[in-house]
Design a protein around this motif. Structure first.
Motif, PDB file in Angstrom:
ATOM      1  N   HIS A 182       0.733  -1.140  -0.034  1.00 34.30           N
ATOM      2  CA  HIS A 182      -0.022   0.034  -0.006  1.00 34.30           C
ATOM      3  C   HIS A 182       0.958   1.294   0.094  1.00 34.30           C
ATOM      4  N   LEU A 183       0.854   1.917  -1.153  1.00 33.91           N
ATOM      5  CA  LEU A 183       1.758   3.258  -1.193  1.00 33.91           C
ATOM      6  C   LEU A 183       0.738   4.465  -1.310  1.00 33.91           C
ATOM      7  N   VAL A 184       0.749   5.320  -0.121  1.00 33.17           N
ATOM      8  CA  VAL A 184      -0.009   6.673  -0.271  1.00 33.17           C
ATOM      9  C   VAL A 184       0.825   7.861  -0.571  1.00 33.17           C
ATOM     10  N   PHE A 185       0.431   8.720  -1.431  1.00 35.98           N
ATOM     11  CA  PHE A 185       1.165   9.796  -1.950  1.00 35.98           C
ATOM     12  C   PHE A 185       0.296  10.874  -1.446  1.00 35.98           C
ATOM     13  N   SER A 186       0.687  12.102  -0.508  1.00 36.16           N
ATOM     14  CA  SER A 186      -0.349  13.009   0.009  1.00 36.16           C
ATOM     15  C   SER A 186      -0.627  14.215  -1.047  1.00 36.16           C
ATOM     16  N   GLY A 187       0.238  14.151  -2.114  1.00 35.12           N
ATOM     17  CA  GLY A 187       0.019  15.381  -3.087  1.00 35.12           C
ATOM     18  C   GLY A 187       0.110  16.434  -2.284  1.00 35.12           C
ATOM     19  N   ASP A 188      -0.272  17.708  -2.605  1.00 27.19           N
ATOM     20  CA  ASP A 188      -0.357  18.806  -1.769  1.00 27.19           C
ATOM     21  C   ASP A 188      -1.416  18.633  -0.931  1.00 27.19           C
ATOM     22  N   LEU A 189      -1.548  18.827   0.443  1.00 24.03           N
ATOM     23  CA  LEU A 189      -2.567  18.673   1.219  1.00 24.03           C
ATOM     24  C   LEU A 189      -3.062  20.139   1.584  1.00 24.03           C
ATOM     25  N   GLY A 190      -4.356  20.267   1.610  1.00 23.59           N
ATOM     26  CA  GLY A 190      -5.046  21.448   1.493  1.00 23.59           C
ATOM     27  C   GLY A 190      -5.141  22.057   3.083  1.00 23.59           C
ATOM     28  N   ASN A 191      -5.185  23.468   3.080  1.00 25.41           N
ATOM     29  CA  ASN A 191      -5.228  24.181   4.423  1.00 25.41           C
ATOM     30  C   ASN A 191      -6.759  24.047   4.842  1.00 25.41           C
ATOM     31  N   MET A 203      -6.502   9.382   5.716  1.00 25.52           N
ATOM     32  CA  MET A 203      -6.408   8.113   5.284  1.00 25.52           C
ATOM     33  C   MET A 203      -6.071   7.149   6.469  1.00 25.52           C
ATOM     34  N   LYS A 204      -6.132   6.050   6.453  1.00 21.73           N
ATOM     35  CA  LYS A 204      -5.882   4.987   7.403  1.00 21.73           C
ATOM     36  C   LYS A 204      -4.888   3.910   7.275  1.00 21.73           C
ATOM     37  N   HIS A 205      -4.750   3.427   6.089  1.00 15.94           N
ATOM     38  CA  HIS A 205      -4.039   2.208   5.677  1.00 15.94           C
ATOM     39  C   HIS A 205      -3.027   2.653   4.625  1.00 15.94           C
ATOM     40  N   ALA A 206      -1.777   2.019   4.969  1.00 16.39           N
ATOM     41  CA  ALA A 206      -0.426   2.099   3.923  1.00 16.39           C
ATOM     42  C   ALA A 206       0.735   1.572   4.760  1.00 16.39           C
ATOM     43  N   ASP A 207       1.301   1.248   3.804  1.00 18.42           N
ATOM     44  CA  ASP A 207       2.772   0.671   4.148  1.00 18.42           C
ATOM     45  C   ASP A 207       3.792   1.873   3.976  1.00 18.42           C
ATOM     46  N   VAL A 208       4.027   2.485   2.981  1.00 19.89           N
ATOM     47  CA  VAL A 208       4.532   3.622   2.715  1.00 19.89           C
ATOM     48  C   VAL A 208       3.813   4.895   2.425  1.00 19.89           C
ATOM     49  N   GLN A 414       1.901  23.021   9.852  1.00 16.95           N
ATOM     50  CA  GLN A 414       2.788  21.828  10.461  1.00 16.95           C
ATOM     51  C   GLN A 414       1.563  21.119  11.291  1.00 16.95           C
ATOM     52  N   SER A 415       0.866  21.938  12.010  1.00 19.89           N
ATOM     53  CA  SER A 415      -0.189  21.000  12.783  1.00 19.89           C
ATOM     54  C   SER A 415      -1.062  20.148  12.114  1.00 19.89           C
ATOM     55  N   GLN A 416      -1.628  20.723  11.059  1.00 21.89           N
ATOM     56  CA  GLN A 416      -2.467  20.034  10.200  1.00 21.89           C
ATOM     57  C   GLN A 416      -1.621  18.607   9.618  1.00 21.89           C
ATOM     58  N   LEU A 417      -0.487  18.995   8.983  1.00 20.81           N
ATOM     59  CA  LEU A 417       0.370  17.851   8.540  1.00 20.81           C
ATOM     60  C   LEU A 417       0.397  16.871   9.616  1.00 20.81           C
ATOM     61  N   VAL A 418       0.587  17.156  10.747  1.00 25.17           N
ATOM     62  CA  VAL A 418       1.128  16.094  11.849  1.00 25.17           C
ATOM     63  C   VAL A 418      -0.233  15.321  12.258  1.00 25.17           C
ATOM     64  N   GLY A 423      -3.407   9.992  11.607  1.00 23.09           N
ATOM     65  CA  GLY A 423      -4.450   9.225  11.151  1.00 23.09           C
ATOM     66  C   GLY A 423      -4.324   7.854  10.796  1.00 23.09           C
ATOM     67  N   PHE A 424      -3.191   7.489  10.378  1.00 20.03           N
ATOM     68  CA  PHE A 424      -2.741   6.113   9.875  1.00 20.03           C
ATOM     69  C   PHE A 424      -2.771   5.175  10.931  1.00 20.03           C
ATOM     70  N   LYS A 425      -3.361   3.900  10.557  1.00 16.43           N
ATOM     71  CA  LYS A 425      -3.066   2.742  11.664  1.00 16.43           C
ATOM     72  C   LYS A 425      -1.839   2.147  11.301  1.00 16.43           C
ATOM     73  N   GLY A 426      -1.472   1.242  12.230  1.00 17.00           N
ATOM     74  CA  GLY A 426      -0.510   0.502  12.021  1.00 17.00           C
ATOM     75  C   GLY A 426       0.939   1.392  11.929  1.00 17.00           C
ATOM     76  N   LYS A 427       1.889   1.027  11.479  1.00 18.98           N
ATOM     77  CA  LYS A 427       3.081   1.661  11.455  1.00 18.98           C
ATOM     78  C   LYS A 427       3.883   2.052  10.110  1.00 18.98           C
ATOM     79  N   PRO A 428       3.165   2.553   9.014  1.00 13.37           N
ATOM     80  CA  PRO A 428       3.688   2.910   7.960  1.00 13.37           C
ATOM     81  C   PRO A 428       4.902   3.868   8.113  1.00 13.37           C
ATOM     82  N   VAL A 429       5.738   3.615   7.213  1.00 10.21           N
ATOM     83  CA  VAL A 429       6.854   4.498   6.878  1.00 10.21           C
ATOM     84  C   VAL A 429       6.949   5.653   6.265  1.00 10.21           C
ATOM     85  N   PHE A 430       7.162   6.859   6.435  1.00  8.06           N
ATOM     86  CA  PHE A 430       6.965   7.948   5.802  1.00  8.06           C
ATOM     87  C   PHE A 430       8.173   8.717   5.326  1.00  8.06           C
TER      88      PHE A 430
END
Length: 466
Positions: A182-191, A203-208, A414-418, A423-430
């Motif tokens: 499972h790969l998730v790319f944020s793109g540009d996250l909105g304000n 988003m909840k699920h990803a490996d990377v 920063q706070s919104q990015l964090v 929100g992801f479950k498990g331990k994806p690598v960022f």
């Protein structure tokens, strides 16, 4: 085994580009243009022929040029596969890429006049309108939330990123040796404070996870405070007897600024007599936003409609669209009482450079910076306090007051990015991408030390195993 190579936006905020290799497929995630001076121009001119031959498809998160603006160059150099994007992104690409080719041609025409006088070799544009038409023919638009098989071992789902019209979080499911990665790319996250866009999807699920970090080291000023500061600047410019210049990205930022100016107008707090939207692309995109109101934040659209007497077409009666070059040139005869919104947002090209040439040297004028300015761009130089700049072959003194209003940003702080990462479950690598080193490193450290998230900082050209 699937691998990814970071080919752009690693330690910088333009030129997004990531190469995904699986057992059966080679995919380019983003194909962004570099922005910010001579080095960026040289990077944009490098041959993409070798890359064009080996990739099977391109996946875009959204239509901003730093994510999609080099696509026609890729096609010019031989790529003929599918380009996946959202429905609204395709509509934006048709406007933006055609405009980019047009502006490029005009800027090079000016540059070549100077080169010819100086006895220097002439240059050609990075791509042409024909390349843009060929690119648009390859695009395959998809709806949000619709799983689509784009290769034997790849499925794609788009989710709303809340950044601009059509912007998406990219979710890729990779079949790899009997397992699904499972790969998730944020793109540009909105304000989340954006008045026109919905909040980014959780988003909840990803490996990377590839995660943008543009504002990874700071939060934005609250929107209400930012609008108040804008109102004060407009009042000061009126007292000074000058103009207000707003370099604005044609997609998203321009429409947000028009919304806030409309609200100030109906509150009786906009003293200027005329607002010029001097950007053919910005005009087209504004009209597209109008047609796509159903995809925008309904609550804020309703508020503007009520302020305008239930007629959005009269939301800002003093607004004038200037499509033609002669109309744009006529603006420069106005010495006071005007707000001029023009592109490019980083002052790297387009009509804003002409207006800066005629207005920067007058201390009565004000320049309002409302978007991120990449290192090396003219906008960044102005923000950093440069005293003289070169514009269209002339040196111009910077006497106008320069204001930076970060609260209008279309990016999450920063706070919104964090919050999104947590929100992801498990331990994806960022992996932190699309951020200058200070912002990128600050976000990675905060995620690691405070929230126990495995956050890494890839280098340009680095390859990782998924």
């Amino acid at each position: 085994m699937a691998e990814m190579t970071f080919m752009g936006a690693a330690g910088e905020v333009t030129g997004s580009c990531y190469l995904l290799r699986t057992a059966h497929t080679q995919l380019l995630l983003e194909c962004g243009i570099q922005q910010g001076g001579a080095d960026a121009d040289r990077a944009n001119r490098r041959s993409l022929a070798e890359l064009a031959k080996k990739i099977d498809a391109v996946v875009l998160s959204h239509g901003h040029l730093d994510h999609a603006g080099l696509l026609p160059k890729l096609v010019r150099d031989g790529f003929q596969g599918p380009v996946y994007c959202t429905v609204a992104t395709l509509e934006l690409l048709e406007i933006m890429l055609k405009d980019a080719a047009h502006v490029m041609a005009k800027d090079i025409e000016w540059e070549n006049k100077w080169r010819e006088r100086a006895g220097k070799p002439l240059i050609e544009p990075v791509y042409t309108q024909d390349d843009v038409e060929a690119t648009l023919a390859l695009c395959q638009p998809l709806l949000y939330g619709a799983p689509t098989t784009i290769a034997p071992d790849l499925r794609l789902i788009y989710h709303d990123a809340g950044h601009i019209l059509g912007s998406a979080i990219v979710e890729l499911m990779i079949e790899d040796g009997g397992r699904t990665r499972h790969l998730v790319f944020s793109g540009d996250l909105g304000n989340p404070d954006s008045v026109l866009m919905y909040k980014p999807a959780s988003m909840k699920h990803a490996d990377v996870v590839l995660m943008e970090s543009t504002y990874g080291d700071r939060d934005h000023r609250p929107l209400a405070d930012t609008v108040e500061e804008l109102a004060n600047i407009l009042e000061q410019a009126n007292r000074d007897g000058g103009n207000v210049l707003i370099p604005a990205f044609a997609v998203g930022r321009t429409q947000e600024m028009l919304y806030h100016l409309s609200m100030l107008y109906h509150q009786g707090r906009l003293p200027q007599q005329k607002i010029f939207l001097d950007s053919p692309m910005g005009i087209q995109v504004t009209e597209l936003y109008g047609r796509r109101r159903n995809q925008l934040n309904g609550g804020d659209i309703k508020a503007l409609s009520q302020a305008a007497g239930s007629d959005l077409d009269h939301a800002l009666p003093i607004l004038q669209f200037t499509r033609r070059v002669d109309e744009s040139m006529a603006i420069n005869r106005i010495k006071s009482g005007a707000i001029i919104i023009a592109g490019a947002g980083m002052c790297t090209g387009g009509r804003i450079r002409h207006h800066l040439k005629y207005n920067l040297w007058r201390k009565q004028n004000h320049v309002v910076i409302v978007g991120f300015q990449a290192k090396g761009s003219l906008g960044r130089l102005l923000v950093d306090g440069v005293e003289r700049v070169k514009l269209l072959g002339s040196e111009v003194a910077v006497k106008a007051r320069i204001h930076t209003l970060g609260g209008f940003s279309a990016h999450a702080g920063q706070s919104q990015l964090v919050g999104w990462a947590k929100g992801f479950k498990g331990k994806p690598v960022f992996y932190m991408v699309h951020g200058e080193p200070q912002a990128r490193d600050a976000l990675a450290e905060l995620l690691r030390k405070t929230h126990g998230i495995d956050a890494r900082v890839p280098e340009y050209g680095e390859t990782i195993t998924l």
